[in-house]
Write a protein that holds these residues in place. Sequence first.
Motif, PDB file in Angstrom:
ATOM      1  N   ALA A 163       0.835  -1.146  -0.487  1.00 48.15           N
ATOM      2  CA  ALA A 163      -0.401  -0.108   0.107  1.00 48.15           C
ATOM      3  C   ALA A 163       0.418   0.976  -0.321  1.00 48.15           C
ATOM      4  O   ALA A 163       1.897   1.179   1.206  1.00 48.15           O
ATOM      5  CB  ALA A 163      -1.016  -0.412   1.516  1.00 48.15           C
ATOM      6  N   ASP A 164       0.447   1.961  -0.596  1.00 52.70           N
ATOM      7  CA  ASP A 164       1.110   3.549  -1.069  1.00 52.70           C
ATOM      8  C   ASP A 164       0.633   4.357   0.358  1.00 52.70           C
ATOM      9  O   ASP A 164       0.906   5.459   1.067  1.00 52.70           O
ATOM     10  CB  ASP A 164       0.778   4.258  -1.817  1.00 52.70           C
ATOM     11  CG  ASP A 164       2.241   3.368  -3.188  1.00 52.70           C
ATOM     12  OD1 ASP A 164       2.931   2.311  -3.452  1.00 52.70           O
ATOM     13  OD2 ASP A 164       1.638   3.026  -4.533  1.00 52.70           O
ATOM     14  N   LEU A 165      -1.015   4.395   0.213  1.00 53.35           N
ATOM     15  CA  LEU A 165      -1.634   5.192   0.768  1.00 53.35           C
ATOM     16  C   LEU A 165      -2.716   4.188   1.860  1.00 53.35           C
ATOM     17  O   LEU A 165      -3.861   3.870   1.040  1.00 53.35           O
ATOM     18  CB  LEU A 165      -2.321   6.264  -0.018  1.00 53.35           C
ATOM     19  CG  LEU A 165      -3.456   6.666   0.532  1.00 53.35           C
ATOM     20  CD1 LEU A 165      -3.603   8.116   1.741  1.00 53.35           C
ATOM     21  CD2 LEU A 165      -4.457   7.506  -0.616  1.00 53.35           C
ATOM     22  N   LEU A 166      -2.986   4.667   3.017  1.00 56.99           N
ATOM     23  CA  LEU A 166      -4.387   3.697   3.519  1.00 56.99           C
ATOM     24  C   LEU A 166      -5.441   4.881   3.777  1.00 56.99           C
ATOM     25  O   LEU A 166      -4.942   5.673   4.630  1.00 56.99           O
ATOM     26  CB  LEU A 166      -3.232   3.075   4.877  1.00 56.99           C
ATOM     27  CG  LEU A 166      -4.065   2.412   6.167  1.00 56.99           C
ATOM     28  CD1 LEU A 166      -5.243   1.804   5.507  1.00 56.99           C
ATOM     29  CD2 LEU A 166      -3.183   2.330   7.299  1.00 56.99           C
ATOM     30  N   CYS A 167      -6.538   4.197   3.408  1.00 57.09           N
ATOM     31  CA  CYS A 167      -7.600   5.241   4.060  1.00 57.09           C
ATOM     32  C   CYS A 167      -8.385   4.954   5.341  1.00 57.09           C
ATOM     33  O   CYS A 167      -8.806   3.625   4.734  1.00 57.09           O
ATOM     34  CB  CYS A 167      -8.648   5.889   2.912  1.00 57.09           C
ATOM     35  SG  CYS A 167      -7.455   5.602   1.116  1.00 57.09           S
ATOM     36  N   ASP A 222       2.274  11.938   6.537  1.00 58.37           N
ATOM     37  CA  ASP A 222       2.895  11.612   5.497  1.00 58.37           C
ATOM     38  C   ASP A 222       3.584  10.557   5.354  1.00 58.37           C
ATOM     39  O   ASP A 222       3.216   9.541   7.200  1.00 58.37           O
ATOM     40  CB  ASP A 222       3.856  13.252   4.727  1.00 58.37           C
ATOM     41  CG  ASP A 222       5.113  13.078   6.065  1.00 58.37           C
ATOM     42  OD1 ASP A 222       4.893  12.196   6.976  1.00 58.37           O
ATOM     43  OD2 ASP A 222       5.727  14.265   5.836  1.00 58.37           O
ATOM     44  N   ALA A 223       4.500   9.387   4.505  1.00 62.90           N
ATOM     45  CA  ALA A 223       5.762   8.467   4.743  1.00 62.90           C
ATOM     46  C   ALA A 223       6.759   8.515   6.017  1.00 62.90           C
ATOM     47  O   ALA A 223       6.735   7.369   6.079  1.00 62.90           O
ATOM     48  CB  ALA A 223       6.017   8.476   3.042  1.00 62.90           C
ATOM     49  N   ARG A 250       7.495   4.067  -1.600  1.00 65.34           N
ATOM     50  CA  ARG A 250       7.887   3.321  -2.491  1.00 65.34           C
ATOM     51  C   ARG A 250       9.304   2.782  -1.434  1.00 65.34           C
ATOM     52  O   ARG A 250      10.204   2.074  -1.683  1.00 65.34           O
ATOM     53  CB  ARG A 250       7.471   2.657  -3.614  1.00 65.34           C
ATOM     54  CG  ARG A 250       6.233   2.996  -3.503  1.00 65.34           C
ATOM     55  CD  ARG A 250       5.556   2.452  -5.386  1.00 65.34           C
ATOM     56  NE  ARG A 250       4.585   2.244  -5.421  1.00 65.34           N
ATOM     57  CZ  ARG A 250       3.825   2.018  -6.892  1.00 65.34           C
ATOM     58  NH1 ARG A 250       4.341   1.713  -7.338  1.00 65.34           N
ATOM     59  NH2 ARG A 250       2.543   1.635  -6.695  1.00 65.34           N
ATOM     60  N   ASP A 251      10.139   3.579  -1.182  1.00 63.34           N
ATOM     61  CA  ASP A 251      11.148   3.948  -0.641  1.00 63.34           C
ATOM     62  C   ASP A 251      10.881   3.863   0.802  1.00 63.34           C
ATOM     63  O   ASP A 251      10.267   4.559   1.888  1.00 63.34           O
ATOM     64  CB  ASP A 251      11.997   5.263  -1.165  1.00 63.34           C
ATOM     65  CG  ASP A 251      13.016   5.692  -0.251  1.00 63.34           C
ATOM     66  OD1 ASP A 251      13.975   4.220   0.021  1.00 63.34           O
ATOM     67  OD2 ASP A 251      13.605   6.022  -0.815  1.00 63.34           O
TER      68      ASP A 251
END
Length: 269
Positions: A163-167, A222-223, A250-251
């Motif tokens: 997952a890039d984004l969790l909603c 943010d990440a 993804r990093d």
Amino acid sequence: MTAITVVCHQLAPRISDLDYNRALSESAIRGASGAQVIVLPELMQSGYAFDNRGEAHAASETDDGPTLSLWRALASELDIIIVAGFCERLSAGRVANSLALIQPAGRLTVYRKAHLWNREKLIFTPGTEPPPVVETKIGRVAAMICYDLELPEWVRLAALAGADLLCAPVNWPDGPRPADERPGEIVRVQANAGVNRMFIAACDRYGEERDINWVGGSTIVDANGYPLAGAVSHQREQRLVAQLPLAEARDKFISEHNHVHQDRRPGLY
């Protein structure tokens, strides 16, 4: 992968007032036109504080009911991904605390809350499937509901699935905390994002419903786990907007020699 615009619209749905809640959600979704993703609160379609399963069942809908049909039409019309909670009607009088993740092309993903909070256990049937991670045109989007976020293993499942984004549609009940401290739910969202290098958008509700007060703590982080919008308690309607460069999720390296997932040693745990 360019930055995308994500909206969390903090609202106050009314218990069992389906027409009102449907209109409220439509206004919020139309107000996010131009964004790529909008997240609405947990049980947006129905309200939250049911007295019993029968009342919840009376307010429930199937995934082809009027509310999700409206949301699917709006997703297509506005070219937006919608993530919002609803009381899902199951068989034999059962109901689930569910969310719909709807893509503009009409693809519907339904997730049922696996970890039930407090009296939810008396009303809802828990889900048995892991949090979905959906490949969309803007990236990989995961979804879960409220108390699911308190279980770090559950959030890690979504992160390990890419997952890039969790909603997360949430209804965070307010409770006592030390003076000048932020709600713990917000802190844990930030921690989950940081330890997984994953963006998280959590949309809360506000107001009071049947003697339950809500945190009103919608937040987009943010990440690295730092807030981009919200992350404080506000007892009012809010429309939070943030630009998310999802490629950063993804990093997973946090130093030259440290990777937040590859450094795990499950055999020791």
